[in-house]
Design a protein around this motif. Structure first.
Motif, PDB file in Angstrom:
ATOM      1  N   ARG A  99     -10.912 -52.198  29.354  1.00 39.02           N
ATOM      2  CA  ARG A  99     -11.555 -51.307  30.305  1.00 39.02           C
ATOM      3  C   ARG A  99     -11.521 -51.899  31.715  1.00 39.02           C
ATOM      4  O   ARG A  99     -11.312 -51.199  32.680  1.00 39.02           O
ATOM      5  N   ILE A 100     -11.700 -53.197  31.840  1.00 41.39           N
ATOM      6  CA  ILE A 100     -11.734 -53.813  33.158  1.00 41.39           C
ATOM      7  C   ILE A 100     -10.360 -53.761  33.814  1.00 41.39           C
ATOM      8  O   ILE A 100     -10.239 -53.545  35.012  1.00 41.39           O
ATOM      9  N   GLU A 101      -9.298 -53.967  33.027  1.00 45.05           N
ATOM     10  CA  GLU A 101      -7.964 -54.086  33.575  1.00 45.05           C
ATOM     11  C   GLU A 101      -7.257 -52.752  33.765  1.00 45.05           C
ATOM     12  O   GLU A 101      -6.157 -52.725  34.290  1.00 45.05           O
ATOM     13  N   ARG A 102      -7.844 -51.658  33.331  1.00 48.24           N
ATOM     14  CA  ARG A 102      -7.164 -50.364  33.457  1.00 48.24           C
ATOM     15  C   ARG A 102      -7.026 -49.952  34.907  1.00 48.24           C
ATOM     16  O   ARG A 102      -7.948 -50.078  35.704  1.00 48.24           O
ATOM     17  N   HIS A 103      -5.840 -49.438  35.233  1.00 49.05           N
ATOM     18  CA  HIS A 103      -5.577 -48.909  36.557  1.00 49.05           C
ATOM     19  C   HIS A 103      -4.866 -47.578  36.408  1.00 49.05           C
ATOM     20  O   HIS A 103      -4.389 -47.214  35.321  1.00 49.05           O
ATOM     21  N   ALA A 104      -4.805 -46.838  37.502  1.00 51.01           N
ATOM     22  CA  ALA A 104      -4.104 -45.560  37.481  1.00 51.01           C
ATOM     23  C   ALA A 104      -2.641 -45.783  37.122  1.00 51.01           C
ATOM     24  O   ALA A 104      -1.983 -46.672  37.664  1.00 51.01           O
ATOM     25  N   SER A 105      -2.130 -44.984  36.193  1.00 50.98           N
ATOM     26  CA  SER A 105      -0.744 -45.108  35.758  1.00 50.98           C
ATOM     27  C   SER A 105       0.187 -44.477  36.789  1.00 50.98           C
ATOM     28  O   SER A 105      -0.241 -43.760  37.701  1.00 50.98           O
ATOM     29  N   TRP A 106       1.484 -44.731  36.640  1.00 50.17           N
ATOM     30  CA  TRP A 106       2.472 -44.124  37.537  1.00 50.17           C
ATOM     31  C   TRP A 106       2.405 -42.604  37.442  1.00 50.17           C
ATOM     32  O   TRP A 106       2.535 -41.903  38.465  1.00 50.17           O
ATOM     33  N   ALA A 107       2.228 -42.096  36.224  1.00 51.88           N
ATOM     34  CA  ALA A 107       2.154 -40.641  36.044  1.00 51.88           C
ATOM     35  C   ALA A 107       0.932 -40.067  36.758  1.00 51.88           C
ATOM     36  O   ALA A 107       1.003 -38.998  37.373  1.00 51.88           O
ATOM     37  N   GLU A 108      -0.193 -40.779  36.688  1.00 49.93           N
ATOM     38  CA  GLU A 108      -1.399 -40.310  37.365  1.00 49.93           C
ATOM     39  C   GLU A 108      -1.240 -40.345  38.878  1.00 49.93           C
ATOM     40  O   GLU A 108      -1.697 -39.438  39.587  1.00 49.93           O
ATOM     41  N   LEU A 109      -0.593 -41.389  39.382  1.00 47.48           N
ATOM     42  CA  LEU A 109      -0.353 -41.467  40.825  1.00 47.48           C
ATOM     43  C   LEU A 109       0.572 -40.341  41.282  1.00 47.48           C
ATOM     44  O   LEU A 109       0.378 -39.753  42.348  1.00 47.48           O
TER      45      LEU A 109
ATOM     46  N   THR B 120      -2.529 -40.649  26.986  1.00 49.33           N
ATOM     47  CA  THR B 120      -2.299 -39.533  27.897  1.00 49.33           C
ATOM     48  C   THR B 120      -0.870 -39.034  27.764  1.00 49.33           C
ATOM     49  O   THR B 120       0.082 -39.825  27.780  1.00 49.33           O
ATOM     50  N   ARG B 121      -0.720 -37.726  27.669  1.00 49.67           N
ATOM     51  CA  ARG B 121       0.604 -37.126  27.568  1.00 49.67           C
ATOM     52  C   ARG B 121       1.112 -36.791  28.970  1.00 49.67           C
ATOM     53  O   ARG B 121       0.521 -35.976  29.676  1.00 49.67           O
ATOM     54  N   VAL B 122       2.217 -37.423  29.331  1.00 47.02           N
ATOM     55  CA  VAL B 122       2.768 -37.233  30.673  1.00 47.02           C
ATOM     56  C   VAL B 122       3.172 -35.782  30.888  1.00 47.02           C
ATOM     57  O   VAL B 122       2.970 -35.222  31.972  1.00 47.02           O
ATOM     58  N   LEU B 123       3.729 -35.146  29.849  1.00 44.70           N
ATOM     59  CA  LEU B 123       4.145 -33.756  29.981  1.00 44.70           C
ATOM     60  C   LEU B 123       2.961 -32.867  30.338  1.00 44.70           C
ATOM     61  O   LEU B 123       3.087 -31.940  31.151  1.00 44.70           O
ATOM     62  N   ARG B 124       1.808 -33.130  29.749  1.00 49.54           N
ATOM     63  CA  ARG B 124       0.621 -32.326  30.057  1.00 49.54           C
ATOM     64  C   ARG B 124       0.227 -32.489  31.528  1.00 49.54           C
ATOM     65  O   ARG B 124      -0.142 -31.520  32.193  1.00 49.54           O
ATOM     66  N   LEU B 125       0.308 -33.718  32.045  1.00 52.49           N
ATOM     67  CA  LEU B 125       0.007 -33.934  33.463  1.00 52.49           C
ATOM     68  C   LEU B 125       1.010 -33.207  34.356  1.00 52.49           C
ATOM     69  O   LEU B 125       0.640 -32.641  35.389  1.00 52.49           O
TER      70      LEU B 125
ATOM     71  N   MET C  52       0.290 -30.438  37.074  1.00 56.05           N
ATOM     72  CA  MET C  52       0.742 -30.640  38.446  1.00 56.05           C
ATOM     73  C   MET C  52       1.489 -29.416  38.956  1.00 56.05           C
ATOM     74  O   MET C  52       1.314 -29.005  40.109  1.00 56.05           O
ATOM     75  N   PHE C  53       2.319 -28.820  38.092  1.00 52.20           N
ATOM     76  CA  PHE C  53       3.041 -27.614  38.497  1.00 52.20           C
ATOM     77  C   PHE C  53       2.064 -26.481  38.803  1.00 52.20           C
ATOM     78  O   PHE C  53       2.221 -25.753  39.790  1.00 52.20           O
ATOM     79  N   GLY C  54       1.047 -26.326  37.953  1.00 44.77           N
ATOM     80  CA  GLY C  54       0.053 -25.281  38.185  1.00 44.77           C
ATOM     81  C   GLY C  54      -0.671 -25.472  39.505  1.00 44.77           C
ATOM     82  O   GLY C  54      -0.872 -24.521  40.271  1.00 44.77           O
ATOM     83  N   LEU C  55      -1.068 -26.718  39.791  1.00 47.18           N
ATOM     84  CA  LEU C  55      -1.722 -27.001  41.068  1.00 47.18           C
ATOM     85  C   LEU C  55      -0.772 -26.768  42.237  1.00 47.18           C
ATOM     86  O   LEU C  55      -1.185 -26.316  43.311  1.00 47.18           O
ATOM     87  N   GLY C  56       0.514 -27.067  42.031  1.00 50.62           N
ATOM     88  CA  GLY C  56       1.494 -26.818  43.077  1.00 50.62           C
ATOM     89  C   GLY C  56       1.643 -25.344  43.391  1.00 50.62           C
ATOM     90  O   GLY C  56       1.771 -24.950  44.557  1.00 50.62           O
TER      91      GLY C  56
ATOM     92  N   THR D 179     -10.152 -31.655  36.222  1.00 47.70           N
ATOM     93  CA  THR D 179      -9.942 -31.431  34.791  1.00 47.70           C
ATOM     94  C   THR D 179      -8.889 -32.380  34.233  1.00 47.70           C
ATOM     95  O   THR D 179      -9.097 -33.042  33.202  1.00 47.70           O
ATOM     96  N   PHE D 180      -7.760 -32.478  34.907  1.00 50.65           N
ATOM     97  CA  PHE D 180      -6.678 -33.340  34.418  1.00 50.65           C
ATOM     98  C   PHE D 180      -6.951 -34.809  34.718  1.00 50.65           C
ATOM     99  O   PHE D 180      -6.544 -35.692  33.954  1.00 50.65           O
ATOM    100  N   MET D 181      -7.645 -35.095  35.818  1.00 47.20           N
ATOM    101  CA  MET D 181      -7.982 -36.471  36.131  1.00 47.20           C
ATOM    102  C   MET D 181      -8.884 -37.061  35.055  1.00 47.20           C
ATOM    103  O   MET D 181      -8.674 -38.196  34.593  1.00 47.20           O
ATOM    104  N   LEU D 182      -9.890 -36.306  34.618  1.00 43.01           N
ATOM    105  CA  LEU D 182     -10.795 -36.796  33.581  1.00 43.01           C
ATOM    106  C   LEU D 182     -10.099 -36.906  32.229  1.00 43.01           C
ATOM    107  O   LEU D 182     -10.395 -37.793  31.434  1.00 43.01           O
ATOM    108  N   TYR D 183      -9.158 -35.991  31.964  1.00 44.77           N
ATOM    109  CA  TYR D 183      -8.381 -36.099  30.725  1.00 44.77           C
ATOM    110  C   TYR D 183      -7.619 -37.420  30.690  1.00 44.77           C
ATOM    111  O   TYR D 183      -7.649 -38.154  29.696  1.00 44.77           O
ATOM    112  N   GLY D 184      -6.927 -37.754  31.790  1.00 46.16           N
ATOM    113  CA  GLY D 184      -6.200 -39.011  31.836  1.00 46.16           C
ATOM    114  C   GLY D 184      -7.118 -40.214  31.748  1.00 46.16           C
ATOM    115  O   GLY D 184      -6.765 -41.238  31.156  1.00 46.16           O
ATOM    116  N   ASN D 185      -8.316 -40.095  32.318  1.00 47.20           N
ATOM    117  CA  ASN D 185      -9.267 -41.193  32.281  1.00 47.20           C
ATOM    118  C   ASN D 185      -9.699 -41.500  30.851  1.00 47.20           C
ATOM    119  O   ASN D 185      -9.726 -42.654  30.429  1.00 47.20           O
ATOM    120  N   VAL D 186     -10.037 -40.461  30.090  1.00 48.91           N
ATOM    121  CA  VAL D 186     -10.545 -40.661  28.740  1.00 48.91           C
ATOM    122  C   VAL D 186      -9.423 -40.955  27.755  1.00 48.91           C
ATOM    123  O   VAL D 186      -9.549 -41.808  26.881  1.00 48.91           O
TER     124      VAL D 186
END
Length: 396
Positions: free
Chosen positions: A12-22, A76-81, A85-89, A64-71
């Motif tokens: 938990r301490i070492e977790r950072h945002a993944s490339w997909a999340e960025l 986390t499924r990259v395709l879902r992100l 992302m397309f929907g937000l776009g 919604t998607f940020m919290l999904y990736g967090n938990v």
């Protein structure tokens, strides 16, 4: 889906945002840039209301998607992100058309329908990210679609009713954020499932083959990872503000006044960065870790980012016409946004017990009262000097 409470502490301490999340967060740049079209034409109450409505829709979808990736963490499924992302776009791309139709009195309602359909699809798809039986304890509203019902109805309404239904849907979601408690939902569901059989309904849907009821469990966010994502979002919003100011400066006449305006604008935005990220927590000024509930932190984060995003519009106007006073609407938008930012900072400071009484009084006087007085009295002051004064307030 994993419960973050069950993860090893070191993980938990070492977790950072993944490339997909960025990569996913980059859609925020497009969203903030698109929202500039709403306030760019005319700074009146209608434009501010539409801006707030569209910003809240974009923020709720992103959350919604940020919290999904967090938990979900490593699951986390990259395709879902990418789908999110397309929907937000699509939502961001339709914002200028929505602004033109609503504020420019256009007749084409297709951008409004495109935005509504993209918002509905994105929220529904995001709410299905959680495994069956998982209840998000910290922000359960992202798992429910009740607030989307008015949006569905808006697809068959005319323009004015569309906006009213959108506002009703967003208002319902905000109400659910205030009243929905994940812990209480989990407790009620578990009480129902463990009740004697005679007190249940006859429907047996969801019952496992071994005769036991469905497994319901709570999941919680990783606070450190959440703080990083929220802070990154604030940085992205500030970065887009810098981009808008640079774009405005590239079209202005080069002189000493432009240089002074650019420096003051940069100091103002850099000061907000320092207060929110360096001296704050989770992108919130004066906040300390673990002092307020996550649900409250998310709500304040929405307000802070919305306020910060509005600053870029009047700053861009000042860069273009620095020697002229801002219009009354532009002056109040700029001064009001700075005062609102410091108001939220006072709230977070008091709520997290990071401010003593003298410091709170100083922040109220300097950060809230001074910008409001400038908005009230600085009618003949050039836009350039107004930005200089506000930059000095942030430094103070």
């Amino acid at each position: 889906m994993v419960n973050i409470d069950e993860e090893p502490k070191d993980t938990r301490i070492e977790r950072h945002a993944s490339w997909a999340e960025l990569f996913f967060d980059l859609v925020a740049v497009a969203g903030v840039a698109a929202l500039a079209h709403v306030l760019g034409s005319e700074l009146d109450a209608a434009a501010l209301g539409l801006y707030a409505l569209l910003f809240l829709a974009l923020w709720l979808s992103w959350t919604t998607f940020m919290l999904y990736g967090n938990v979900a963490a490593g699951q986390t499924r990259v395709l879902r992100l990418m789908v999110g992302m397309f929907g937000l776009g699509v939502m961001a791309a339709s914002v200028p058309g929505v602004a033109h139709t609503v504020l420019g009195h256009g007749s084409d309602i297709r951008p409004l329908n495109v935005f509504a359909i993209a918002y509905i699809a994105t929220r529904v798809y995001g709410s299905k990210s959680w495994q069956r039986g998982a209840v998000l304890l910290d922000f359960p509203v992202v798992q429910y679609s009740v607030g989307l019902l008015p949006w569905f109805a808006s697809l068959w309404a005319d323009e004015h009713w569309k906006l009213a239904l959108w506002a009703a849907g967003i208002g319902l979601d905000l109400l659910l954020i205030l009243v929905l408690s994940g812990s209480k939902i989990l407790q009620r569901v578990q009480s129902y499932l463990t009740a004697p059989e005679r007190t249940r309904r006859q429907s047996r849907s969801g019952v496992r083959p071994d005769g036991m009821g469905p497994v319901i469990h709570g999941v919680s966010v990783d606070p450190a990872h959440l703080s990083e994502r929220l802070g990154l979002f604030v940085i992205i919003v500030l970065g887009e503000s810098v981009v808008q100011i640079v774009a405005a400066a590239s079209e202005a006449r080069y002189d000493i006044g432009l240089l002074a305006t650019a420096i003051a604008s940069f100091v103002l935005l850099a000061g907000m960065f320092g207060l929110s990220v360096v001296f704050g927590y989770a992108g919130l000024p004066h906040l300390r870790a673990g002092r307020i509930p996550i649900r409250a932190a998310l709500g304040l984060h929405c307000l802070v980012t919305g306020v910060v995003a509005t600053v870029a519009v009047p700053l861009s106007l000042v860069v273009r016409h620095g020697s002229d006073p801002l219009s009354e609407q532009g002056r109040w938008l700029l001064c009001g946004a700075v005062a609102a930012y410091f108001t939220l900072g006072v709230v977070t400071g008091v709520a997290s017990h990071s401010s003593d009484l003298p410091r709170t009084i100083s922040r109220v006087t300097t950060g809230i009262a001074a910008p409001l007085l400038l908005g009230l009295l600085a009618t003949a002051v050039s836009g350039r000097m107004l930005v200089v004064y506000l930059a000095l307030i942030v430094l103070a």
